[in-house]
Design an enzyme around this catalytic site. Structure first.
Site, PDB file in Angstrom:
ATOM      1  N   CYS A  80       2.545  72.748  51.284  1.00 22.91           N
ATOM      2  CA  CYS A  80       3.430  73.901  51.119  1.00 22.91           C
ATOM      3  C   CYS A  80       2.851  75.160  51.757  1.00 22.91           C
ATOM      4  O   CYS A  80       2.701  75.223  52.972  1.00 22.91           O
ATOM      5  CB  CYS A  80       3.754  74.106  49.644  1.00 22.91           C
ATOM      6  SG  CYS A  80       5.233  75.140  49.395  1.00 22.91           S
TER       7      CYS A  80
ATOM      8  N   HIS B   7       6.831  69.246  48.379  1.00 24.10           N
ATOM      9  CA  HIS B   7       6.036  68.883  47.201  1.00 24.10           C
ATOM     10  C   HIS B   7       6.312  67.469  46.700  1.00 24.10           C
ATOM     11  O   HIS B   7       6.789  67.276  45.578  1.00 24.10           O
ATOM     12  CB  HIS B   7       6.307  69.878  46.069  1.00 24.10           C
ATOM     13  CG  HIS B   7       5.714  71.227  46.275  1.00 24.10           C
ATOM     14  ND1 HIS B   7       4.363  71.473  46.161  1.00 24.10           N
ATOM     15  CD2 HIS B   7       6.308  72.406  46.599  1.00 24.10           C
ATOM     16  CE1 HIS B   7       4.136  72.762  46.391  1.00 24.10           C
ATOM     17  NE2 HIS B   7       5.288  73.338  46.673  1.00 24.10           N
TER      18      HIS B   7
ATOM     19  N   GLU C  68       4.185  65.618  45.612  1.00 21.44           N
ATOM     20  CA  GLU C  68       3.272  65.381  44.486  1.00 21.44           C
ATOM     21  C   GLU C  68       3.836  65.836  43.144  1.00 21.44           C
ATOM     22  O   GLU C  68       3.272  65.520  42.090  1.00 21.44           O
ATOM     23  CB  GLU C  68       1.934  66.096  44.741  1.00 21.44           C
ATOM     24  CG  GLU C  68       1.894  67.578  44.376  1.00 21.44           C
ATOM     25  CD  GLU C  68       2.547  68.500  45.388  1.00 21.44           C
ATOM     26  OE1 GLU C  68       2.541  69.733  45.190  1.00 21.44           O
ATOM     27  OE2 GLU C  68       3.068  67.992  46.414  1.00 21.44           O
TER      28      GLU C  68
END
Length: 318
Positions: free
Chosen positions: A142, A235, A237
């Site tokens: 990011c 993102h 994750e």
């Protein structure tokens, strides 16, 4: 094989409860392979949640990994207990003489600020430069991805008219990339950012390759072979409830925030969201670690040297 993390790290209890195999140090040294050394420079305010997210994905890969948590040297976290930081994190000044097979730099909630106004910008750019000589493969996330391509390639960031917030589909552009093995042609990814980088700003002749891009949110994954770095602007994750927590936090603070797109069933925040990106998150991290394992040298001291780049190697001590 499991991930090796400190016994007292809060992430350990979470991962064990989820069925992720976590190895203690005594068992780790009995194996006849060299563990992959992966560092995590955690720039997010909620250190514990973030370290758990990444440890979960790293720990699901079939290799022994030793995770080192790293922080900016002189930056004091205001959102994580000092004893947690002192116990589990090492300042970059203490690890900068060491070599790592992989290194991850997380995002940070500073995207609307000019890069050079960030208090730790000088150290962060030193870290980016350090990864070229001390890290075999780097992964930026990011805002850190934006910062890295700005530092290395001079790319500007652009403020969006409204926050890109929700779960958006991205198209695989280079299906032959080793990082995208097993990916669907299109895959959903959580996005939460107010700025963006444009493919039109990618400089020619630098070897950058756009691996995945979204029609609504732009660049998602960019391969940067010159710097042995994979840049992820979104993102994967994130946990299932991460966007919900961000939305609830901003609503409680009285901020103007739209409901995250394509996230809550029927756009109803009272209904629990479904995770539609978990499998691709595991795929990406498994592929990234597999590529590290395939090419990293057994002799840690040679990591970062040009002679080791791109060569097949092994971390097994035969």
């Amino acid at each position: 094989m499991p991930i090796k993390i400190p016994d007292g790290l809060p992430a350990r209890r979470t991962l064990e409860a989820e069925g992720v195999t976590v190895m203690n140090e005594t068992d780790a040294i009995r194996q006849d392979i060299r563990p992959l050394r992966i560092g995590l420079l955690n720039l997010m305010p909620d250190k514990i949640r973030t370290e758990t997210q990444f440890a979960r994905l790293i720990g699901a890969t079939p290799l022994q990994v030793e995770l080192t948590l790293v922080r900016i040297t002189d930056h004091v976290s205001r959102h994580t207990a000092a004893d947690h930081m002192a116990t589990f994190y090492r300042p970059w000044s203490d690890v900068k003489t060491e070599k790592f097979d992989g290194f991850i730099v997380t995002g940070a909630p500073v995207e609307l600020l000019p890069f050079d106004s960030i208090t730790y910008w000088d150290e962060l750019t030193d870290i980016f430069d350090w990864t070229r000589t001390h890290v075999h493969r780097c992964l930026t996330i990011c805002w850190a991805a934006q910062a890295a391509v700005h530092h290395f390639h001079g790319m500007p960031k652009h403020t969006l008219p409204q926050k890109a917030f929700g779960v958006f589909r991205h198209r695989v552009l280079v299906p032959t990339s080793p990082y995208l093995r097993g990916f669907s042609d299109r895959f959903p990814t959580p996005v939460s950012r107010r700025t963006s980088m444009l493919s039109a700003d990618i400089p020619a002749g630098r070897g950058l390759s756009v691996l995945a891009e979204g029609e609504e949110t732009g660049l998602c994954l960019v391969d940067d072979p010159e710097n042995r770095t994979l840049h992820m602007f979104d993102h994967l994750e994130y946990e299932t409830a991460t966007l919900a927590a961000e939305y609830t936090r901003d609503v409680a603070a009285g901020k103007t925030i739209a409901i995250p797109k394509n996230y809550f069933p029927d756009d109803d925040p009272s209904r629990p969201p479904e995770n539609r990106w978990r499998s691709h998150a595991h795929l990406l991290f498994a592929n990234w670690i597999a590529e590290i394992y395939r090419t990293t040298p057994f002799d840690v001291a040679t990591i970062g040297q040009d002679a080791t780049i791109g060569q097949d190697a092994t971390v097994r001590s035969d």
